[in-house]
Structure formats: C-alpha cells, structure tokens
Motif scaffolding. Structure first.
Motif, PDB file in Angstrom:
ATOM      1  N   ARG A   1      -6.542  -1.593   6.817  1.00 29.95           N
ATOM      2  CA  ARG A   1      -5.073  -0.700   5.867  1.00 29.95           C
ATOM      3  C   ARG A   1      -5.120   0.649   5.701  1.00 29.95           C
ATOM      4  O   ARG A   1      -4.167   1.046   5.345  1.00 29.95           O
ATOM      5  CB  ARG A   1      -5.668  -1.645   4.589  1.00 29.95           C
TER       6      ARG A   1
ATOM      7  N   ASP B   1      -3.543   1.674   9.106  1.00 31.14           N
ATOM      8  CA  ASP B   1      -2.008   1.545   9.208  1.00 31.14           C
ATOM      9  C   ASP B   1      -2.029   2.924   7.800  1.00 31.14           C
ATOM     10  O   ASP B   1      -0.739   3.003   8.553  1.00 31.14           O
ATOM     11  CB  ASP B   1      -1.836   0.368   8.516  1.00 31.14           C
ATOM     12  N   ASP B   2      -1.605   3.284   6.907  1.00 29.45           N
ATOM     13  CA  ASP B   2      -1.332   3.597   6.371  1.00 29.45           C
ATOM     14  C   ASP B   2      -1.549   5.666   6.645  1.00 29.45           C
ATOM     15  O   ASP B   2      -0.620   6.033   6.006  1.00 29.45           O
ATOM     16  CB  ASP B   2      -2.246   3.599   4.520  1.00 29.45           C
TER      17      ASP B   2
ATOM     18  N   GLU C   1       1.208   5.862   9.262  1.00 26.93           N
ATOM     19  CA  GLU C   1       2.485   5.212   8.491  1.00 26.93           C
ATOM     20  C   GLU C   1       2.549   6.784   8.298  1.00 26.93           C
ATOM     21  O   GLU C   1       3.728   7.186   8.296  1.00 26.93           O
ATOM     22  CB  GLU C   1       2.360   4.565   7.570  1.00 26.93           C
ATOM     23  N   ALA C   2       1.437   7.378   7.322  1.00 29.52           N
ATOM     24  CA  ALA C   2       1.828   9.181   6.893  1.00 29.52           C
ATOM     25  C   ALA C   2       1.875  10.131   8.089  1.00 29.52           C
ATOM     26  O   ALA C   2       3.086  10.245   7.726  1.00 29.52           O
ATOM     27  CB  ALA C   2       0.556   9.126   5.503  1.00 29.52           C
TER      28      ALA C   2
END
Length: 104
Positions: free
Chosen positions: A64, A67-68, A71-72
């Motif tokens: 996670r 993935d974060d 995305e950032a």
C-alpha cells in the motif's frame, strides 16, 4: 512356617503396592509433562500463526505504501507539467503584452 510365609507374602504385597504407587506417580508426572509439552506446542503454534499474520499485514502495508508513493509521484509529475504549462502561457502573455507596449 505358615506365619513366616504369610509374613513374606505381606512384605511382597507391600513392596508391590509401593512399586505401583511409584509407577502411578511417575505416570502422572509423565502425563503432566506430556500435557505441558502439548500446551507449550499449542502456544508456539499460535505464536507462529500470529507471526505469519503480522508478516502478511506488513507486506500489505508495504504494498500500500508503494502504491501511495507511486500515486504521489504521478501527482507530482502532473503538477509539474501543469506548472510548466502555466509558465509558458504566462511567458507568451508577457511577450504579447511587451509587443503591444512597444507598438503603442
């Protein structure tokens, strides 16, 4: 002679009773040790299962977080593109404004 034979039988009976009591005590001790070992094994198995669950949760948290972070980075790239685009528009507006200022 009969009294002597009865006395020997009584002694043998007492010895057998003592041996039986000792055997039962040892049996109980072994039985208790077996129960304790089984309980300890159950605790170790539960600890192992808990460690497995914790590892799974750690992997999920890591995934996670990755993935974060992805995305950032995407959001940062979009923001930079938008900033460059706005800067180019501002530069063009300044050029046009400068041209009109000189022509007037």
């Amino acid at each position: 002679m009969v009294a002597h034979a009865l006395s020997i039988e009584r002694v043998r009976h007492e010895e057998l009773a003592e041996r039986l009591a000792e055997a039962e005590a040892v049996g109980l001790t072994q039985s208790e040790a077996t129960r304790l070992a089984q309980n300890e094994l159950k605790v170790k198995e539960q600890e192992l299962q808990s460690a497995g669950v914790e590892m799974e949760l750690a992997f999920l948290a890591r995934d996670r977080a990755a993935d974060d972070a992805k995305e950032a980075r995407k959001a940062e790239a979009r923001a930079k593109l938008e900033a460059h685009s706005l800067q180019r528009r501002l530069d063009r507006l300044n050029e046009v404004s400068h041209i009109f200022t000189w022509t007037m």
